[in-house]
Design an enzyme around this catalytic site. Structure first.
Site, PDB file in Angstrom:
ATOM      1  N   ASN A   1       0.834  -1.225   0.000  1.00 55.01           N
ATOM      2  CA  ASN A   1       0.000   0.000   0.000  1.00 55.01           C
ATOM      3  C   ASN A   1       0.861   1.264   0.000  1.00 55.01           C
ATOM      4  O   ASN A   1       0.321   2.373   0.040  1.00 55.01           O
ATOM      5  CB  ASN A   1      -0.981  -0.006   1.177  1.00 55.01           C
ATOM      6  CG  ASN A   1      -0.272   0.035   2.518  1.00 55.01           C
ATOM      7  OD1 ASN A   1       0.939   0.244   2.593  1.00 55.01           O
ATOM      8  ND2 ASN A   1      -1.027  -0.154   3.592  1.00 55.01           N
TER       9      ASN A   1
ATOM     10  N   PHE B   1       5.149 -10.094   4.132  1.00 55.70           N
ATOM     11  CA  PHE B   1       6.013  -9.150   4.860  1.00 55.70           C
ATOM     12  C   PHE B   1       5.263  -7.908   5.333  1.00 55.70           C
ATOM     13  O   PHE B   1       5.730  -7.220   6.224  1.00 55.70           O
ATOM     14  CB  PHE B   1       7.157  -8.664   3.954  1.00 55.70           C
ATOM     15  CG  PHE B   1       8.054  -9.752   3.452  1.00 55.70           C
ATOM     16  CD1 PHE B   1       9.122 -10.190   4.217  1.00 55.70           C
ATOM     17  CD2 PHE B   1       7.836 -10.344   2.224  1.00 55.70           C
ATOM     18  CE1 PHE B   1       9.953 -11.197   3.760  1.00 55.70           C
ATOM     19  CE2 PHE B   1       8.666 -11.346   1.757  1.00 55.70           C
ATOM     20  CZ  PHE B   1       9.725 -11.783   2.525  1.00 55.70           C
TER      21      PHE B   1
ATOM     22  N   TYR C   1       3.335  -4.660  18.964  1.00 53.01           N
ATOM     23  CA  TYR C   1       3.920  -5.196  17.730  1.00 53.01           C
ATOM     24  C   TYR C   1       4.115  -6.714  17.865  1.00 53.01           C
ATOM     25  O   TYR C   1       3.632  -7.506  17.049  1.00 53.01           O
ATOM     26  CB  TYR C   1       5.247  -4.484  17.438  1.00 53.01           C
ATOM     27  CG  TYR C   1       6.053  -5.150  16.357  1.00 53.01           C
ATOM     28  CD1 TYR C   1       5.540  -5.292  15.072  1.00 53.01           C
ATOM     29  CD2 TYR C   1       7.331  -5.652  16.620  1.00 53.01           C
ATOM     30  CE1 TYR C   1       6.285  -5.921  14.073  1.00 53.01           C
ATOM     31  CE2 TYR C   1       8.073  -6.272  15.636  1.00 53.01           C
ATOM     32  CZ  TYR C   1       7.547  -6.406  14.371  1.00 53.01           C
ATOM     33  OH  TYR C   1       8.270  -7.032  13.393  1.00 53.01           O
TER      34      TYR C   1
ATOM     35  N   PHE D   1      15.457 -11.599  14.140  1.00 50.53           N
ATOM     36  CA  PHE D   1      16.024 -10.752  15.178  1.00 50.53           C
ATOM     37  C   PHE D   1      16.307  -9.399  14.491  1.00 50.53           C
ATOM     38  O   PHE D   1      15.449  -8.941  13.741  1.00 50.53           O
ATOM     39  CB  PHE D   1      17.176 -11.493  15.869  1.00 50.53           C
ATOM     40  CG  PHE D   1      16.597 -12.516  16.842  1.00 50.53           C
ATOM     41  CD1 PHE D   1      15.799 -13.568  16.391  1.00 50.53           C
ATOM     42  CD2 PHE D   1      16.757 -12.384  18.204  1.00 50.53           C
ATOM     43  CE1 PHE D   1      15.181 -14.459  17.277  1.00 50.53           C
ATOM     44  CE2 PHE D   1      16.159 -13.271  19.102  1.00 50.53           C
ATOM     45  CZ  PHE D   1      15.375 -14.306  18.633  1.00 50.53           C
TER      46      PHE D   1
ATOM     47  N   LEU E   1      18.277   1.406  14.909  1.00 52.88           N
ATOM     48  CA  LEU E   1      19.542   1.910  15.423  1.00 52.88           C
ATOM     49  C   LEU E   1      20.599   2.133  14.338  1.00 52.88           C
ATOM     50  O   LEU E   1      21.160   3.232  14.237  1.00 52.88           O
ATOM     51  CB  LEU E   1      20.074   0.939  16.501  1.00 52.88           C
ATOM     52  CG  LEU E   1      21.380   1.353  17.154  1.00 52.88           C
ATOM     53  CD1 LEU E   1      21.219   2.679  17.903  1.00 52.88           C
ATOM     54  CD2 LEU E   1      21.864   0.268  18.109  1.00 52.88           C
TER      55      LEU E   1
ATOM     56  N   ALA F   1       9.924   2.643  25.638  1.00 49.43           N
ATOM     57  CA  ALA F   1       8.888   1.734  26.147  1.00 49.43           C
ATOM     58  C   ALA F   1       8.847   0.453  25.327  1.00 49.43           C
ATOM     59  O   ALA F   1       8.925   0.495  24.098  1.00 49.43           O
ATOM     60  CB  ALA F   1       7.528   2.429  26.082  1.00 49.43           C
TER      61      ALA F   1
HETATM   62  N1  UDP Z   1      18.035   2.225  20.043  1.00 53.24           N
HETATM   63  C1  UDP Z   1      18.686   3.313  20.601  1.00 53.24           C
HETATM   64  N2  UDP Z   1      18.586   4.515  19.970  1.00 53.24           N
HETATM   65  C2  UDP Z   1      17.889   4.698  18.827  1.00 53.24           C
HETATM   66  C3  UDP Z   1      17.227   3.578  18.259  1.00 53.24           C
HETATM   67  C4  UDP Z   1      17.329   2.358  18.899  1.00 53.24           C
HETATM   68  O1  UDP Z   1      19.327   3.202  21.640  1.00 53.24           O
HETATM   69  O2  UDP Z   1      17.828   5.833  18.344  1.00 53.24           O
HETATM   70  C5  UDP Z   1      18.139   0.920  20.702  1.00 53.24           C
HETATM   71  C6  UDP Z   1      16.795   0.287  21.038  1.00 53.24           C
HETATM   72  O3  UDP Z   1      16.331   0.732  22.293  1.00 53.24           O
HETATM   73  C7  UDP Z   1      17.146  -1.206  21.007  1.00 53.24           C
HETATM   74  C8  UDP Z   1      18.249  -1.296  19.956  1.00 53.24           C
HETATM   75  O4  UDP Z   1      18.758   0.028  19.804  1.00 53.24           O
HETATM   76  O5  UDP Z   1      17.681  -1.590  22.248  1.00 53.24           O
HETATM   77  C9  UDP Z   1      17.748  -1.779  18.613  1.00 53.24           C
HETATM   78  O6  UDP Z   1      16.605  -1.010  18.277  1.00 53.24           O
HETATM   79  P1  UDP Z   1      15.946  -1.050  16.853  1.00 53.24           P
HETATM   80  O7  UDP Z   1      14.844  -0.042  16.844  1.00 53.24           O
HETATM   81  O8  UDP Z   1      17.000  -0.915  15.802  1.00 53.24           O
HETATM   82  O9  UDP Z   1      15.370  -2.527  16.710  1.00 53.24           O
HETATM   83  P2  UDP Z   1      14.374  -3.354  17.681  1.00 53.24           P
HETATM   84  O10 UDP Z   1      15.265  -4.125  18.606  1.00 53.24           O
HETATM   85  O11 UDP Z   1      13.471  -2.399  18.362  1.00 53.24           O
HETATM   86  O12 UDP Z   1      13.653  -4.259  16.728  1.00 53.24           O
END
Ligand code: UDP
Length: 327
Positions: A32, A71, A139, A167, A186, A278
């Protein structure tokens, strides 16, 4: 095989669509374009724009497909905590519409993008597929609900289904990588800061029970992930819902990821420490032994520096393209 790829304009879906086409499959992408990019859909794929609930029934009625790779999803942990309604609607309701179209039109195979977030905070790592599933955010809860629905469809309707619990997927392949309208992941955030597109990166939480106080994740290269989808498609068995974790088996803390990005880019990326996000568990590390044993999966690009290097090459090329489009 003739395959439908939902979410094939997104990061994971578009790379998997590419790898499926390279392996000789015919691909129809359904997306979409809420977060995906039309440009990311491989040129060789057919493209149908729309929500699954609006287009899947007609699409599966019109062509005899051999399988669906699903996906399309909303996938931001933080957003899911604050707006669960978007996740129950966008993930569960849309996936149930897809399952119904699959049942009614007798599509034999389904490969589903599940997630490590279905496990929540694990009692121990590495996480195996029989670990308790106690998601800590909407999620993960919605992905787990879809996994349960798939299990009951496979049993009742002889569907051949595989769920792959990813992961942390990262890196790029064949000019396709992470390019979302709003980035929350990240590695792309750190690399955007290295490019100067952001002032700094925030470390979410420095009080986790880990060696350096920051959260630990298992990063897997997008190409290795895509290869697992090819294997899953081939291994899917009627009446069985197989579930596999996909990770590298090694955990890296947020600080280690930032340090690796500094080494790869040779740029001193500015960081600030902030409070936890959170819904984020402290440590998520996969055991992929089941996928290795049953699917014959062999992850190849398991070095974090290699994953970051591919992401960095992609993100710099993207910056150059955006720059030449503006000038
Ligand atoms: N994280 C962080 N700063 C950011 C984005 C993510 O410290 O700006 C941390 C986040 O809290 C998690 C890890 O990096 O512990 C991986 O986060 P991401 O969003 O990449 O993937 P997720 O594990 O949520 O699927």
């Amino acid at each position: 095989m003739k395959l439908v790829v939902t979410g094939g304009a997104g990061y994971v879906g578009s790379v998997c669509a590419r790898v499926l086409i390279e392996a000789g499959h015919q691909v129809t992408v359904v997306d979409n374009l809420s977060v995906g990019n039309r440009d990311a859909v491989p040129a060789e794929a057919e493209f149908v724009e729309g929500d699954i609930s609006a287009v899947a029934d007609d699409l599966l009625a019109g062509t005899e497909f051999d399988g669906v790779l699903h996906f399309a999803a909303k996938s931001l942990v933080g957003e899911s905590v604050h707006h669960p309604e978007l996740y129950w609607q966008g993930n569960v309701v849309e996936s149930l519409a897809l399952l119904e179209a699959i049942r009614v039109h007798q599509v034999p195979r389904l490969v589903f993008s599940s997630t490590a977030a279905t496990y929540g905070e694990p009692d121990s790592v590495p996480i195996v597929e029989s670990s308790p599933t106690r998601p800590t955010n909407a999620y993960g809860a919605t992905k787990l609900a879809i996994d349960h629905a798939i299990t009951s469809y496979t049993v009742a309707h002889d569907l051949a289904a595989v769920s792959l619990r990813y992961f942390n997927v990262a890196g790029a392949y064949a000019g396709a990588g992470e390019n979302r309208p709003v980035e929350t992941h990240l590695i792309p955030l750190v690399l955007q800061a290295a490019l100067g597109h952001r002032d700094k990166v925030s470390i979410f939480g420095t009080d986790y029970p880990t060696d350096d106080g920051t959260a630990i994740r298992d990063y897997i290269h997008i190409y290795d992930l895509a290869q697992a989808h090819l294997l899953a498609l081939a291994a899917a068995t009627p009446g069985r819902h197989a579930i596999y974790n996909l990770g590298s088996g090694t955990g890296f803390s947020v600080r280690q990821v930032i340090d690796t990005c500094r080494e790869v880019t040779d740029i001193d990326i500015p960081v600030v420490e902030t409070s936890r996000r959170a819904g984020d568990p402290a440590v998520l590390i996969a055991s992929s032994d089941k996928a290795i044993a049953e699917l014959g999966w062999q992850p190849d690009k398991t070095e974090l520096a290699g994953i970051v290097t591919d992401a960095w090459d992609y993100i710099r090329a993207l910056g150059d393209r955006a720059h030449s489009a503006r000038s």
